[in-house]
Design a protein around this motif. Structure first.
Motif, PDB file in Angstrom:
ATOM      1  N   LEU A 298       0.988  -1.219   0.095  1.00 40.10           N
ATOM      2  CA  LEU A 298      -0.210   0.014   0.025  1.00 40.10           C
ATOM      3  C   LEU A 298       0.860   1.319  -0.102  1.00 40.10           C
ATOM      4  CD1 LEU A 298      -2.730  -0.790   2.728  1.00 40.10           C
ATOM      5  CD2 LEU A 298      -2.850  -0.955   0.125  1.00 40.10           C
ATOM      6  N   GLU A 299       1.797   1.158   0.719  1.00 42.44           N
ATOM      7  CA  GLU A 299       2.766   2.442   1.101  1.00 42.44           C
ATOM      8  C   GLU A 299       4.022   2.257   1.603  1.00 42.44           C
ATOM      9  OE1 GLU A 299       1.311   7.171   2.396  1.00 42.44           O
ATOM     10  OE2 GLU A 299       0.567   5.315   3.551  1.00 42.44           O
ATOM     11  N   LEU A 300       5.100   2.816   1.224  1.00 43.69           N
ATOM     12  CA  LEU A 300       6.298   2.716   2.121  1.00 43.69           C
ATOM     13  C   LEU A 300       6.419   4.001   3.193  1.00 43.69           C
ATOM     14  CD1 LEU A 300       8.986   1.175   1.912  1.00 43.69           C
ATOM     15  CD2 LEU A 300       9.953   2.812   0.418  1.00 43.69           C
ATOM     16  N   LEU A 301       6.421   3.797   4.499  1.00 42.80           N
ATOM     17  CA  LEU A 301       6.605   4.645   5.445  1.00 42.80           C
ATOM     18  C   LEU A 301       8.049   4.678   5.902  1.00 42.80           C
ATOM     19  CD1 LEU A 301       3.388   3.680   7.574  1.00 42.80           C
ATOM     20  CD2 LEU A 301       3.863   5.407   5.597  1.00 42.80           C
ATOM     21  N   GLY A 302       8.522   5.893   6.408  1.00 37.10           N
ATOM     22  CA  GLY A 302       9.804   6.030   6.724  1.00 37.10           C
ATOM     23  C   GLY A 302      10.083   7.215   7.630  1.00 37.10           C
ATOM     24  N   SER A 303      11.226   7.106   8.345  1.00 36.44           N
ATOM     25  CA  SER A 303      11.713   8.088   9.348  1.00 36.44           C
ATOM     26  C   SER A 303      13.338   8.381   9.055  1.00 36.44           C
ATOM     27  CB  SER A 303      11.561   7.953  10.753  1.00 36.44           C
ATOM     28  OG  SER A 303      12.034   6.887  11.185  1.00 36.44           O
ATOM     29  N   LEU A 304      13.495   9.598   9.126  1.00 34.49           N
ATOM     30  CA  LEU A 304      14.911  10.000   8.659  1.00 34.49           C
ATOM     31  C   LEU A 304      15.331  10.801   9.915  1.00 34.49           C
ATOM     32  CD1 LEU A 304      14.940  11.409   5.044  1.00 34.49           C
ATOM     33  CD2 LEU A 304      16.154   9.453   5.904  1.00 34.49           C
ATOM     34  N   LEU A 305      16.573  10.442  10.660  1.00 39.62           N
ATOM     35  CA  LEU A 305      16.921  10.859  11.960  1.00 39.62           C
ATOM     36  C   LEU A 305      18.443  11.327  11.838  1.00 39.62           C
ATOM     37  CD1 LEU A 305      16.340  11.606  14.906  1.00 39.62           C
ATOM     38  CD2 LEU A 305      17.330   9.169  15.667  1.00 39.62           C
ATOM     39  N   ASP A 306      18.523  12.589  12.075  1.00 48.73           N
ATOM     40  CA  ASP A 306      20.236  12.906  12.034  1.00 48.73           C
ATOM     41  C   ASP A 306      20.854  12.527  12.989  1.00 48.73           C
ATOM     42  OD1 ASP A 306      22.404  14.619  11.765  1.00 48.73           O
ATOM     43  OD2 ASP A 306      21.484  16.561  12.085  1.00 48.73           O
ATOM     44  N   ILE A 307      22.080  11.650  12.691  1.00 50.29           N
ATOM     45  CA  ILE A 307      22.753  10.953  13.457  1.00 50.29           C
ATOM     46  C   ILE A 307      24.143  11.471  13.180  1.00 50.29           C
ATOM     47  CG2 ILE A 307      21.459   8.740  13.918  1.00 50.29           C
ATOM     48  CD1 ILE A 307      23.238   7.568  11.792  1.00 50.29           C
ATOM     49  N   THR A 308      24.442  12.510  12.805  1.00 54.88           N
ATOM     50  CA  THR A 308      25.719  13.202  12.510  1.00 54.88           C
ATOM     51  C   THR A 308      26.634  13.077  13.798  1.00 54.88           C
ATOM     52  OG1 THR A 308      24.594  14.340  10.837  1.00 54.88           O
ATOM     53  CG2 THR A 308      26.978  15.152  11.403  1.00 54.88           C
ATOM     54  N   GLU A 309      26.101  13.528  15.035  1.00 50.04           N
ATOM     55  CA  GLU A 309      26.733  13.557  16.160  1.00 50.04           C
ATOM     56  C   GLU A 309      27.207  12.247  16.501  1.00 50.04           C
ATOM     57  OE1 GLU A 309      28.162  16.414  17.476  1.00 50.04           O
ATOM     58  OE2 GLU A 309      27.674  17.566  15.729  1.00 50.04           O
ATOM     59  N   ARG A 310      26.122  11.464  16.414  1.00 51.45           N
ATOM     60  CA  ARG A 310      26.443  10.146  17.135  1.00 51.45           C
ATOM     61  C   ARG A 310      27.342   9.367  16.325  1.00 51.45           C
ATOM     62  NH1 ARG A 310      22.034   5.426  15.971  1.00 51.45           N
ATOM     63  NH2 ARG A 310      23.372   5.056  13.945  1.00 51.45           N
TER      64      ARG A 310
ATOM     65  N   LYS B 254      29.952  11.087  14.847  1.00 50.94           N
ATOM     66  CA  LYS B 254      31.427  11.521  15.092  1.00 50.94           C
ATOM     67  C   LYS B 254      31.812  10.793  16.645  1.00 50.94           C
ATOM     68  CE  LYS B 254      30.560  16.057  12.933  1.00 50.94           C
ATOM     69  NZ  LYS B 254      30.163  17.595  13.378  1.00 50.94           N
ATOM     70  N   MET B 255      30.871  10.671  17.361  1.00 50.11           N
ATOM     71  CA  MET B 255      31.147  10.097  18.886  1.00 50.11           C
ATOM     72  C   MET B 255      31.582   8.828  18.394  1.00 50.11           C
ATOM     73  SD  MET B 255      27.970  11.491  21.139  1.00 50.11           S
ATOM     74  CE  MET B 255      28.383  10.610  22.512  1.00 50.11           C
ATOM     75  N   GLU B 256      30.941   8.010  17.353  1.00 46.56           N
ATOM     76  CA  GLU B 256      31.210   6.687  17.381  1.00 46.56           C
ATOM     77  C   GLU B 256      32.551   6.771  16.561  1.00 46.56           C
ATOM     78  OE1 GLU B 256      28.490   5.008  14.660  1.00 46.56           O
ATOM     79  OE2 GLU B 256      26.998   4.776  16.263  1.00 46.56           O
ATOM     80  N   GLY B 257      32.950   7.645  15.650  1.00 48.25           N
ATOM     81  CA  GLY B 257      34.388   7.669  15.123  1.00 48.25           C
ATOM     82  C   GLY B 257      35.253   7.918  16.398  1.00 48.25           C
ATOM     83  N   ALA B 258      35.069   8.872  17.201  1.00 51.60           N
ATOM     84  CA  ALA B 258      36.125   9.105  18.186  1.00 51.60           C
ATOM     85  C   ALA B 258      36.278   8.023  19.270  1.00 51.60           C
ATOM     86  CB  ALA B 258      35.538  10.476  19.112  1.00 51.60           C
ATOM     87  N   LEU B 259      35.092   7.221  19.586  1.00 56.54           N
ATOM     88  CA  LEU B 259      35.006   5.970  20.311  1.00 56.54           C
ATOM     89  C   LEU B 259      36.037   4.961  19.710  1.00 56.54           C
ATOM     90  CD1 LEU B 259      31.425   6.051  21.810  1.00 56.54           C
ATOM     91  CD2 LEU B 259      33.369   6.524  22.992  1.00 56.54           C
ATOM     92  N   GLN B 260      35.822   4.864  18.365  1.00 61.14           N
ATOM     93  CA  GLN B 260      36.484   3.718  17.890  1.00 61.14           C
ATOM     94  C   GLN B 260      37.950   4.104  17.778  1.00 61.14           C
ATOM     95  OE1 GLN B 260      35.349   0.920  16.695  1.00 61.14           O
ATOM     96  NE2 GLN B 260      37.535   0.225  15.765  1.00 61.14           N
ATOM     97  N   GLN B 261      38.155   5.355  17.386  1.00 57.24           N
ATOM     98  CA  GLN B 261      39.679   5.739  17.593  1.00 57.24           C
ATOM     99  C   GLN B 261      40.423   5.578  18.919  1.00 57.24           C
ATOM    100  OE1 GLN B 261      40.360   9.590  16.221  1.00 57.24           O
ATOM    101  NE2 GLN B 261      42.793   9.625  16.691  1.00 57.24           N
ATOM    102  N   GLU B 262      39.359   6.045  19.835  1.00 60.89           N
ATOM    103  CA  GLU B 262      39.996   5.842  21.514  1.00 60.89           C
ATOM    104  C   GLU B 262      40.043   4.318  21.747  1.00 60.89           C
ATOM    105  OE1 GLU B 262      38.580   7.156  25.988  1.00 60.89           O
ATOM    106  OE2 GLU B 262      37.276   7.657  24.188  1.00 60.89           O
ATOM    107  N   LYS B 263      39.078   3.459  21.331  1.00 60.95           N
ATOM    108  CA  LYS B 263      39.294   1.889  21.595  1.00 60.95           C
ATOM    109  C   LYS B 263      40.410   1.455  20.802  1.00 60.95           C
ATOM    110  CE  LYS B 263      36.436  -2.115  20.746  1.00 60.95           C
ATOM    111  NZ  LYS B 263      35.539  -2.820  20.293  1.00 60.95           N
ATOM    112  N   GLU B 264      40.654   1.713  19.592  1.00 58.07           N
ATOM    113  CA  GLU B 264      41.824   1.175  19.005  1.00 58.07           C
ATOM    114  C   GLU B 264      43.314   1.717  19.688  1.00 58.07           C
ATOM    115  OE1 GLU B 264      41.592   2.708  15.064  1.00 58.07           O
ATOM    116  OE2 GLU B 264      40.113   1.396  14.339  1.00 58.07           O
ATOM    117  N   GLU B 265      43.301   2.951  20.167  1.00 54.16           N
ATOM    118  CA  GLU B 265      44.366   3.319  20.994  1.00 54.16           C
ATOM    119  C   GLU B 265      44.404   2.754  22.178  1.00 54.16           C
ATOM    120  OE1 GLU B 265      43.783   7.442  21.281  1.00 54.16           O
ATOM    121  OE2 GLU B 265      44.178   8.095  19.403  1.00 54.16           O
TER     122      GLU B 265
END
Length: 585
Positions: free
Chosen positions: A261-273, A275-286
């Motif tokens: 019948l229809e395609l429903l969706g939601s778009l959520l801005d996760i840019t900050e998340r 960035k945090m994941e990238g920083a956490l991944q780098q910190e985790k690797e360090e």
């Protein structure tokens, strides 16, 4: 007969509260009698004009109003309109002595719930009219309440959608993905007016980052064909040109037959998340690097402490044992001298026996009896061997203590010149018990100069490789030690005829805690520590192996210690490990 109170939706019943507005006493009496005859539990209040009737309706709480059309200060129709204008929604039954149908229609249009001619004011008619009016009023009240609730809910939902951090959208369930609805907060999140996305069929696709577009488009057909839900993270271009990371949750809505019948969706801005994941991944690797370094440092420290303890123990044992061993060696030397003298004396006694005549027959028989009982001939042969073996055993004890001291190099944690051949021999003596039942040692030593190193650590590397070689040999085999020198470095190769290491495992053997041994056998740190020790000596540790044939580890060390600048530029990676594999870890 009881009539359920219209507000008693919890199942309780109360008397029906009725307001009777009529100026005629006879009519009011007739109404009272009719109500009583219906059997309905009621409470009745009366008013005789429009003013009192309006005041009572305005301030009282009634379930039904019986309103006469003709009143002394006005007509009931005017009062009815006044009641409805005042938002008094109490059900009203109009009563009149006239039977005019047009008047009845006018009353109903003015807001009356029913019309009852006074000539029909009979108990059964009144009972039916009251129940019908109350039922219709209840239904209508519920309908209005539901409508008000739906209107409030709709307004609330619209408010939530427009102010939600997530952009809500719908699209046609086809490949072109044309948007049919986009929430107003698109402007707040991405800077676009909703109509921009609705009017342009390709708007959504064209604003997705090119690097993310193809992967997303490959997944969409699966959603449209299989249904269900998908989630995607991708970058979407903002109105000002920069990209934001969006988390897109899509769900295909189908009817009862499974048709989309229809395609429903939601778009959520996760840019900050992101960035945090990238920083956490780098910190985790360090942190992983730091943890790895801490593990290695800790294990090396423990190993150094263990080696120091072995050395201190060896020194203490040597100190305590050297004197007793000295006494034993000295006494064994004296005992050997005494034994030689005694044997020489017995030889002379045997010569003297021949000169005895018959007068000393009893003495000779006694001598022969004792010689036979103590087996003098065997003692004369075995006694030198016993003394010699005892001397060799005492010397072995002395040599083991000396090897322990040399292996651990107590007090020698600094760089110094060392004889690697001597270190290999000392280490072989230390691990002799691990090897003696499994392998024959074959030495093919070349000419080696003294090497500048931390000898105790290099001996530790030799020990780890030798123990692994012994463990790799299942029954009987050979461990071959070869050495050589070329191009300013020395090399020591330890080869075994063991089971070998499979190709898929050999690349992991220098990783900490990796082991191919059964659970409880080994820690998986031996080769990792060895690799790091050789690395800190600016050398290389290489391995070649063939399954079923054996494994060879080769240690390469510079003859002279590299300075700090050279150390930083040294190639500390192990040589390329060829496919083929062997040796246990």
């Amino acid at each position: 007969m009881q009539l359920e109170h219209p507000l008693g939706q919890d199942g309780n019943t109360e008397p029906l509260r009725i307001l009777l507005i009529d100026d005629d006493e006879v009519d009011r009496m007739a109404a009272r009698r009719a109500l009583q005859a219906t059997g309905i539990d009621t409470t009745l209040q009366e008013a005789m004009n429009t003013a009192d009737g309006f005041a009572a309706a305005q301030h009282g709480d009634y379930d039904c109003i019986l309103l006469d059309y003709n009143l002394p200060d006005g007509d009931g129709l005017t009062l009815l309109r006044k009641l409805r204008t005042a938002q008094i929604v109490t059900p009203v039954v109009m009563m009149t002595g006239q039977g005019d149908e047009e008047l009845a229609v006018e009353m109903l249009h003015a807001g009356a719930n029913d019309y009852l001619p006074k000539r029909k004011l009979k108990p059964e008619v009144l009972h039916h009219t009251l129940r019908s009016v109350m039922h219709i009023f209840q239904v209508e009240s519920q309908r209005k309440a539901v409508q008000e609730q739906l209107a409030g809910t709709g307004a609330r939902l619209q408010y939530l959608i427009d102010n939600s951090p997530a952009i809500i959208y719908s699209a046609v369930p086809s490949g072109d993905f044309k948007m049919t609805f986009v929430s107003e907060n698109l402007l707040n999140v991405l800077g676009y007016e909703p109509h921009e996305m609705l009017d342009d069929m390709n708007f959504w696709i064209e604003h997705i980052h090119p690097d993310d577009r193809s992967a997303l488009m490959q997944q969409l057909p699966r959603l449209l064909s299989n249904g269900g839900q998908q989630t995607h993270d991708y970058r979407f271009r903002h109105h000002d040109g920069h990209y934001l990371w969006m988390h897109d949750t899509m769900r295909l809505v189908c009817d009862k037959t499974g048709q989309p019948l229809e395609l429903l969706g939601s778009l959520l801005d996760i840019t900050e998340r992101k960035k945090m994941e990238g920083a956490l991944q780098q910190e985790k690797e360090e942190q992983q690097v730091l943890i790895q370094e801490l593990h290695e440092a800790r294990e090396q420290l423990l190993q150094n402490e263990k080696m120091a303890a072995i050395g201190q123990l060896a020194a203490g044992v040597a100190h305590e044992i050297n004197n007793p061993i000295g006494y034993i060696n000295s006494n064994l030397g004296t005992l050997k001298h005494y034994a030689d003298n005694l044997i020489e004396l017995t030889d002379l006694y045997q010569v003297a026996e021949m000169s005895f005549d018959g007068a000393h027959q009893e003495v000779l028989e006694l001598i022969h009896s004792i010689k036979s009982r103590i087996d003098l001939d065997y003692i004369r042969e075995d006694l030198p061997d016993l003394v010699r073996e005892s001397q060799e055993g005492a010397e072995r004890v002395r040599q083991i203590i000396q090897n322990l001291k040399e292996f651990s190099h107590v007090g020698e944690a600094e760089w110094q010149l060392a004889d690697l051949h001597h270190g290999l021999d000392s280490t072989l003596n230390i691990v002799h018990n691990e090897i003696k039942y499994k392998a024959e040692i074959c030495k093919e030593y070349g000419n080696l100069p003294q090497v500048e190193c931390i000898a105790s650590q290099i001996n530790q590397v030799f020990m780890n490789i030798l123990v692994n070689a012994a463990h790799a040999i299942e029954k009987q085999g050979t461990i071959t030690l070869r050495t050589g020198c070329e191009d300013g470095e020395v090399w020591v190769q330890i080869s075994d005829t063991g089971i070998g290491i499979p190709a898929d495992k050999i690349k992991h053997i220098f990783e900490p805690f990796y082991t191919s041994k059964p659970v409880g056998v080994g820690t998986g740190l031996g080769l990792s520590l060895s690799y790091n020790i050789i690395k800190k000596h600016h050398g290389r540790l290489a391995v070649t192996s063939d399954v079923g044939t054996g494994t060879s580890f080769t240690v390469y060390l510079p003859i002279k210690r590299a300075d700090e600048d050279q150390a930083e530029q040294s190639n500390t990676q192990p040589e390329e490990i060829p496919c083929g594999s062997g040796g246990d870890t």
